[in-house]
Design an enzyme around this catalytic site. Structure first.
Site, short mmCIF file in Angstrom:
data_model
loop_
_atom_site.label_atom_id
_atom_site.label_comp_id
_atom_site.label_asym_id
_atom_site.label_seq_id
_atom_site.Cartn_x
_atom_site.Cartn_y
_atom_site.Cartn_z
N ASN A 61 -12.58 56.49 -65.36
CA ASN A 61 -11.57 57.37 -65.68
C ASN A 61 -10.28 56.93 -66.06
O ASN A 61 -9.92 56.07 -66.52
CB ASN A 61 -11.95 58.52 -65.79
CG ASN A 61 -11.60 59.70 -64.66
OD1 ASN A 61 -12.15 58.69 -63.23
ND2 ASN A 61 -10.59 60.34 -63.73
N ASP A 62 -9.08 57.43 -65.25
CA ASP A 62 -8.19 56.75 -65.86
C ASP A 62 -7.28 55.56 -65.51
O ASP A 62 -7.96 54.93 -64.82
CB ASP A 62 -6.63 58.08 -64.78
CG ASP A 62 -6.94 59.79 -65.21
OD1 ASP A 62 -7.89 60.09 -66.05
OD2 ASP A 62 -6.79 59.92 -64.37
N PRO A 63 -5.99 54.83 -66.35
CA PRO A 63 -5.46 53.89 -66.14
C PRO A 63 -4.66 53.93 -64.80
O PRO A 63 -4.15 55.15 -65.34
CB PRO A 63 -4.66 53.54 -67.06
CG PRO A 63 -5.20 54.27 -68.35
CD PRO A 63 -5.80 56.03 -67.64
N GLN A 78 -9.73 54.18 -62.38
CA GLN A 78 -10.17 55.39 -61.59
C GLN A 78 -11.30 54.90 -61.53
O GLN A 78 -12.51 55.11 -63.20
CB GLN A 78 -9.64 57.35 -61.77
CG GLN A 78 -8.76 57.25 -61.71
CD GLN A 78 -8.08 58.04 -60.03
OE1 GLN A 78 -8.84 59.09 -60.04
NE2 GLN A 78 -7.87 57.01 -59.35
N SER A 122 -4.92 59.68 -59.47
CA SER A 122 -3.89 58.51 -60.53
C SER A 122 -3.20 57.99 -59.83
O SER A 122 -2.29 59.76 -59.17
CB SER A 122 -4.10 58.90 -61.82
OG SER A 122 -5.36 58.96 -61.97
#
Ligand code: DQQ
Length: 574
Positions: A61-63, A78, A122
């Protein structure tokens, strides 16, 4: 019922309703105990992207913490090392010299300490004086509270920064105080340095339904004090995830260091709204004396505001590339298929192509474009110019690998726009309007655009197109990326994503660029004014059976001034 109670109930109903509408949009924190540690038996290739960033298998998922350091780009994200759904999250790590070819390294942060035992979520990187990178991230502690921690490289002279340490001393460095909700306190930003000698960062949060970006200050990066007021907050927007805050120059495309303040710039403030799962931004002024950000009144600050991207694009994060003096934006493009499909595929999640971001000359919005390095992947090229496309026609763009292509088109509109459809002032929601007026509904000027990932008899296709409307003051341009006919497969989320394009049509030109990569169509309208990324899963329009067409379903003929399309080569991808 008093008005505030009424508004809260309304907000809750709206949130629930959005969640029902987005029933297959996967929330990042939904736990699937039965799948989260189910390792992929096989990684299915059919819908794997080739030039969009992705790990070899499992969930992403997230950068996180993107940075440029000693000639290398570092990208963290993530990642679930054990399965294809969200869970077991660590910070995975890849490095690149060009943002296109990536080498995977071992994860750098994973749950080991009381302050991150239940999760390593994150965060961001900051390069401190002396060229020393530091990461701030959210840990889920033993009490399931969200706290902010720091990590530093074990060996600064390792060019790959392979190992990082999370010192016991001082960690966690920020914990929720009595007025902050410890289950809504996450995603620290890159720090900026104030003239008063203090570092500053933001942490995303909410109080009831008010989204909040808490401001923290520190002299030494270890002892942090929460400022009396948040940098910014907004009622009725829900939890603010992954805030991002940076200066943009009033002229030119160059990016600016995050700490820069002064007369020739504005600031961009972005939040990822958990309720709608989109990234919204405003352009505004950072009042350094009072440490407050005030959005300009040129766009809405809230659910109806500007978005970086009107499609699958979330939890984005920018960084300043000091090497090429540009600001680069990364964003997570989640899947639109089902969890069951992801488990079967053995993978889920890609990143959008890294984009440069700069302020439009209007000062009202940002523009985005893929980093120039992407062009090194361009292979075989086809070119068409000056071709008229009449009502109901579609023209094939032949000679390229249509499942893996970079295509740029400039359309020339008819001399008179008198026959454009009348715009109804009640059409405030672009997405609803696109749902109503899809690519097959004949208009006056438009719909015209591209049919991407199309099968030969158009059983499947993803149209990306414009429609021009007449309005009292100015023409209204709608851009759509419509997944409704993208696949014959059942159980997919097939939204008709759309945004309005604030463009001046006096030169009669409208440009469209799409980066098509097997299960993604990432499009840039009018030079990056409106961007839409769609995730689609064709069953017939795959590999060499995919086609690309330009089309027009308006009564007025449109001219293709230019098409340039390149088959895209595959880079090294982890
Ligand atoms: N994903 C992370 C959180 C963040 C969310 C957890 C956004 O830190 O708020 O994987 O997608």
């Amino acid at each position: 019922m008093d008005i505030s109670k009424f508004l809260s109930v309304l907000f809750l109903l709206c949130s629930l309703c959005l969640e029902c509408n987005n029933v297959v949009v996967k929330a990042s924190h939904k736990v699937y105990p039965e799948f989260q540690s189910l390792s992929a038996v096989e990684v299915k290739q059919i819908h794997r992207t080739r030039f969009h960033f992705q790990p070899p298998k499992h969930w992403m998922n997230d950068p996180n913490g993107p940075m440029y350091f000693n000639g290398l780009y570092h990208f963290f994200y993530q990642y679930n090392p054990k399965g294809a759904v969200w869970g077991n999250i660590v910070w995975a790590h890849s490095v690149s010299k060009d943002l296109i070819n990536w080498e995977a390294l071992e994860p750098i942060i994973y749950p080991t300490k009381p302050f991150d035992k239940n999760g390593c979520w994150s965060g961001s990187a900051t390069i401190l004086p002396g060229n020393k990178p530091i990461i701030l991230y959210t840990g889920i502690d033993t009490q399931n509270q969200q706290v902010q921690n720091y990590a530093i490289p074990k060996n600064y002279s390792d060019p790959y920064l392979r190992e990082w340490v999370k010192p016991n001393k001082n960690n966690p460095i920020m914990v929720a105080d009595e007025i902050v909700n410890g289950s809504a306190f996450r995603d620290p930003t890159t720090a900026w340095f104030g003239k008063d000698g203090h570092w500053r960062i933001l942490v995303g949060s909410r109080r009831k339904n008010r989204g909040i970006a808490h401001l923290y200050k520190s002299k030494d990066f270890v002892n942090w004090v929460k400022a009396k007021h948040p940098l910014h907050s907004k009622a009725k927007t829900g939890m603010w995830e992954c805030p991002d805050f940076y200066p943009v120059s009033l002229s030119g495309k160059n990016g600016l260091d995050t700490s820069l303040v002064g007369p020739n710039l504005k600031h961009v403030f972005k939040v990822s709204l958990d309720v709608t799962r989109s990234d919204y931004y405003t352009v505004g002024k950072y009042h350094t004396q009072i440490d407050r950000y005030v959005p300009d009144n040129t766009s809405v600050d809230g659910w109806d505001g500007l978005r970086y991207d009107y499609g699958n694009f979330y939890a984005s994060k920018s960084f300043f590339d000091a090497g090429k003096k540009r600001r680069i934006l990364w964003g997570w493009a989640n899947e639109s298929d089902s969890t069951k499909n992801d488990v079967e595929k053995g993978w889920a999640g890609i990143q959008a192509i890294p984009r440069i971001v700069w302020l439009d000359s209007s000062g009202k919005q940002v523009l985005q474009w893929s980093v120039e390095e992407l062009e090194t992947l361009r292979g075989n090229k086809v070119h068409i110019n000056n071709q008229q496309v009449k009502k109901g026609e579609h023209v094939e763009i032949k000679g390229i690998t249509a499942a893996q292509v970079d295509v740029e088109v400039t359309f020339l509109l008819p001399k008179s726009l008198d026959n454009a459809e009348e715009f109804d002032a009640s059409w405030v929601n672009a997405r609803d309007l696109c749902g109503l007026k899809g690519s097959k509904v004949q208009g006056g000027v438009g719909p015209f655009g591209l049919l991407t990932l199309a099968s030969s008899h158009l059983e499947e296709y993803t149209p990306v197109f414009f429609r021009v409307f007449k309005a009292p003051k100015k023409h209204v341009v709608l851009m759509c990326s419509d997944a409704r006919s993208s696949s014959l497969m059942d159980g997919l989320y097939k939204p008709s994503f759309a945004g309005f394009v604030d463009v001046d049509l006096t030169d009669r030109k409208l440009s469209l660029r799409s980066l098509i990569d097997h299960s993604v169509v990432e499009s840039f309208g009018a030079g990056g004014k409106t961007c839409i990324l769609s995730r689609v899963y064709p069953t017939l329009a795959v590999y060499n059976d995919a086609h690309l067409y330009a089309f027009n379903n308006g009564t007025e003929s449109i001219t293709i001034e230019n098409v340039n399309a390149w088959s895209m080569n595959s880079p090294r991808m982890n």
